[in-house]
Design a protein around this motif. Structure first.
Motif, PDB file in Angstrom:
ATOM      1  N   ALA A 157       0.835  -1.209   0.000  1.00 34.79           N
ATOM      2  CA  ALA A 157       0.000   0.000   0.000  1.00 34.79           C
ATOM      3  C   ALA A 157       0.869   1.258   0.000  1.00 34.79           C
ATOM      4  O   ALA A 157       0.587   2.225  -0.723  1.00 34.79           O
ATOM      5  CB  ALA A 157      -0.928  -0.001   1.218  1.00 34.79           C
ATOM      6  N   ALA A 205       1.057   4.085  -3.022  1.00 38.01           N
ATOM      7  CA  ALA A 205       0.834   5.504  -2.725  1.00 38.01           C
ATOM      8  C   ALA A 205       2.055   6.337  -3.102  1.00 38.01           C
ATOM      9  O   ALA A 205       1.931   7.427  -3.684  1.00 38.01           O
ATOM     10  CB  ALA A 205       0.509   5.677  -1.242  1.00 38.01           C
ATOM     11  N   SER A 212      -3.723  -2.028   4.969  1.00 35.10           N
ATOM     12  CA  SER A 212      -3.921  -1.498   3.619  1.00 35.10           C
ATOM     13  C   SER A 212      -4.339  -0.028   3.652  1.00 35.10           C
ATOM     14  O   SER A 212      -4.241   0.675   2.639  1.00 35.10           O
ATOM     15  CB  SER A 212      -4.971  -2.321   2.869  1.00 35.10           C
ATOM     16  OG  SER A 212      -6.267  -2.157   3.447  1.00 35.10           O
ATOM     17  N   PHE A 257      -2.598   3.216   2.218  1.00 33.33           N
ATOM     18  CA  PHE A 257      -2.797   3.866   0.915  1.00 33.33           C
ATOM     19  C   PHE A 257      -3.326   5.278   1.081  1.00 33.33           C
ATOM     20  O   PHE A 257      -3.108   6.136   0.219  1.00 33.33           O
ATOM     21  CB  PHE A 257      -3.765   3.052   0.046  1.00 33.33           C
ATOM     22  CG  PHE A 257      -4.138   3.774  -1.223  1.00 33.33           C
ATOM     23  CD1 PHE A 257      -3.220   3.933  -2.250  1.00 33.33           C
ATOM     24  CD2 PHE A 257      -5.403   4.332  -1.371  1.00 33.33           C
ATOM     25  CE1 PHE A 257      -3.542   4.633  -3.407  1.00 33.33           C
ATOM     26  CE2 PHE A 257      -5.740   5.028  -2.531  1.00 33.33           C
ATOM     27  CZ  PHE A 257      -4.812   5.174  -3.550  1.00 33.33           C
ATOM     28  N   SER A 283      -1.547   8.606   0.221  1.00 31.87           N
ATOM     29  CA  SER A 283      -1.524   9.273  -1.086  1.00 31.87           C
ATOM     30  C   SER A 283      -2.378  10.533  -1.109  1.00 31.87           C
ATOM     31  O   SER A 283      -2.161  11.420  -1.937  1.00 31.87           O
ATOM     32  CB  SER A 283      -2.003   8.306  -2.178  1.00 31.87           C
ATOM     33  OG  SER A 283      -3.335   7.873  -1.926  1.00 31.87           O
ATOM     34  N   LEU A 314      -8.514  -0.550  -1.465  1.00 30.47           N
ATOM     35  CA  LEU A 314      -7.279   0.146  -1.103  1.00 30.47           C
ATOM     36  C   LEU A 314      -6.013  -0.477  -1.680  1.00 30.47           C
ATOM     37  O   LEU A 314      -4.940   0.136  -1.602  1.00 30.47           O
ATOM     38  CB  LEU A 314      -7.159   0.217   0.426  1.00 30.47           C
ATOM     39  CG  LEU A 314      -8.287   0.955   1.145  1.00 30.47           C
ATOM     40  CD1 LEU A 314      -8.035   0.976   2.649  1.00 30.47           C
ATOM     41  CD2 LEU A 314      -8.451   2.364   0.609  1.00 30.47           C
ATOM     42  N   ILE A 315      -6.121  -1.665  -2.244  1.00 26.02           N
ATOM     43  CA  ILE A 315      -4.944  -2.294  -2.853  1.00 26.02           C
ATOM     44  C   ILE A 315      -5.174  -2.576  -4.342  1.00 26.02           C
ATOM     45  O   ILE A 315      -4.388  -2.136  -5.195  1.00 26.02           O
ATOM     46  CB  ILE A 315      -4.582  -3.610  -2.126  1.00 26.02           C
ATOM     47  CG1 ILE A 315      -4.198  -3.323  -0.678  1.00 26.02           C
ATOM     48  CG2 ILE A 315      -3.438  -4.315  -2.852  1.00 26.02           C
ATOM     49  CD1 ILE A 315      -2.950  -2.498  -0.501  1.00 26.02           C
ATOM     50  N   PRO A 365      -6.220   0.872  -6.506  1.00 21.99           N
ATOM     51  CA  PRO A 365      -5.059   1.742  -6.680  1.00 21.99           C
ATOM     52  C   PRO A 365      -3.926   1.075  -7.462  1.00 21.99           C
ATOM     53  O   PRO A 365      -3.216   1.745  -8.227  1.00 21.99           O
ATOM     54  CB  PRO A 365      -4.630   2.053  -5.241  1.00 21.99           C
ATOM     55  CG  PRO A 365      -5.858   1.851  -4.434  1.00 21.99           C
ATOM     56  CD  PRO A 365      -6.581   0.715  -5.086  1.00 21.99           C
TER      57      PRO A 365
END
Length: 365
Positions: free
Chosen positions: A54, A58, A195, A198, A201, A343-344, A347
């Motif tokens: 993560a 990001a 996670s 992230f 970012s 979130l993984i 992205p």
């Protein structure tokens, strides 16, 4: 740029520590014991690989678009319509996630200390405080996080150290009794929490001393993983096989502390840890929601959206989650996989498309 405030890497890490651990401290031991058994202590270590992934996603996205958040650079990478849909998904996801966290807080407070208080009062009062914190800006949120995270870490360290004399280290064995598969299953829950790295970012464009971001992020991940392992080990050595029978094992573990009939009944300390951490977590998620919604709608300021979104979050916590069993399902396996997807996977696909199209902001070149 909509956000004029700036925070150093230390404040960034101070925000992320309670964002991950505020709810994980109470929930992760029970979940991981249910899958991994006596090997529950290993699950955060495996889950840290997801946290590292993560952070990498990001960080790489931010290198390509250093002055933009995911809501902004998704339009550059995917195009206007798909990018807007990506941003819209994240706004709704953040409202849902924050509503779930808020409801978890409310149910915990009612069951632990205020059983006669209306749930709306418990959740509404905290959300109002978080909204005031968010309206004050990112810099105030960062400074608040440093103070409360220091308090949270100090209290948690004291509790864990006081529990050591009560440990039954024979609970460590048998090691990998049912193979490695249950350990990987148990790692899914802490992986979903980790996670959330992230979300870095969203704030990286506002972080100063950019050369230190990567190192500080890795240190933050290491400290968070170690803390998860320490909590799991304490619950394992104190409660053993019955850890997964308790909704909040750390609350039960704190009752083992007793020194000279003077220092005992430290459940209040666990509640203090929970409240300080959850204040930062909900404030951070509300900030991300307001900032993302404002950028999606191309507004000049996110602050007018803070209180309406705070109210929407409270409404959501009642609307979607009507009782304790529905809350448990939100925090169960399906909820964990949904978090990893949001979130993984998404992205990661965004970074892949950016790499294929070689999408970069002019300022990054």
């Amino acid at each position: 740029m909509m956000e004029q405030g700036r925070i150093p890497p230390l404040q960034m890490s101070a925000i992320m520590f309670p964002t991950i651990l505020a709810t994980a401290v109470l929930s992760v031991p029970s979940v991981t014991m249910g899958y991994a058994g006596h090997d529950m202590w290993m699950t955060p270590l495996l889950a840290s690989l997801v946290g590292l992934l993560a952070i990498c996603i990001a960080y790489r996205l931010n290198i390509r678009h250093p002055q933009l958040t995911p809501i902004e650079f998704s339009v550059l990478i995917l195009g206007k319509v798909p990018g807007k849909l990506f941003g819209l998904f994240f706004v709704f996801y953040l409202v849902q996630l924050n509503g779930t966290v808020l409801r978890e807080y409310g149910e915990f407070i009612l069951s632990a200390i205020l059983p006669q208080t209306p749930l709306f009062v418990v959740m509404g009062s905290l959300m109002f405080l978080c909204a005031v914190n968010v309206i004050s800006g990112l810099e105030v949120l960062g400074r608040t996080a440093v103070i409360l995270t220091t308090l949270m870490a100090a209290l948690l360290t004291i509790v864990l150290l006081l529990l050591i004399p009560e440990w039954r280290t024979n609970e460590w064995l048998p090691f990998a009794e049912k193979g490695v598969k249950p350990i990987f299953k148990g790692a899914v829950a802490p992986a979903s929490w980790l996670s959330e790295y992230f979300f870095l970012s969203f704030v990286l464009p506002f972080v100063t001393k950019r050369e230190r971001i990567w190192r500080v992020s890795l240190i933050s991940l290491g400290v968070t993983t170690f803390t998860m392992m320490a909590v799991n080990i304490s619950c394992l050595f104190l409660l053993g096989d019955v850890t997964d029978r308790f909704v909040y094992p750390m609350m039960i573990a704190a009752r083992y502390i007793s020194y000279a009939d003077f220092l005992q009944h430290l459940e209040a300390v666990i509640i203090a840890i929970w409240i300080t951490g959850i204040l930062i977590k909900i404030s951070f998620f509300l900030y991300l929601t307001a900032l993302s919604a404002a950028q999606l709608l191309q507004l000049k300021d996110y602050r007018p959206l803070v209180f309406p979104l705070a109210f929407l979050t409270v409404v959501f916590s009642f609307w979607v989650i009507s009782n304790q069993s529905e809350l448990a399902s939100q925090l169960g396996a399906v909820g964990n996989l949904y978090t990893l997807f949001a979130l993984i996977l998404l992205p990661g696909l965004l970074l892949l498309v950016a790499a294929i199209r070689k999408s970069r902001s002019p300022s990054s070149e």
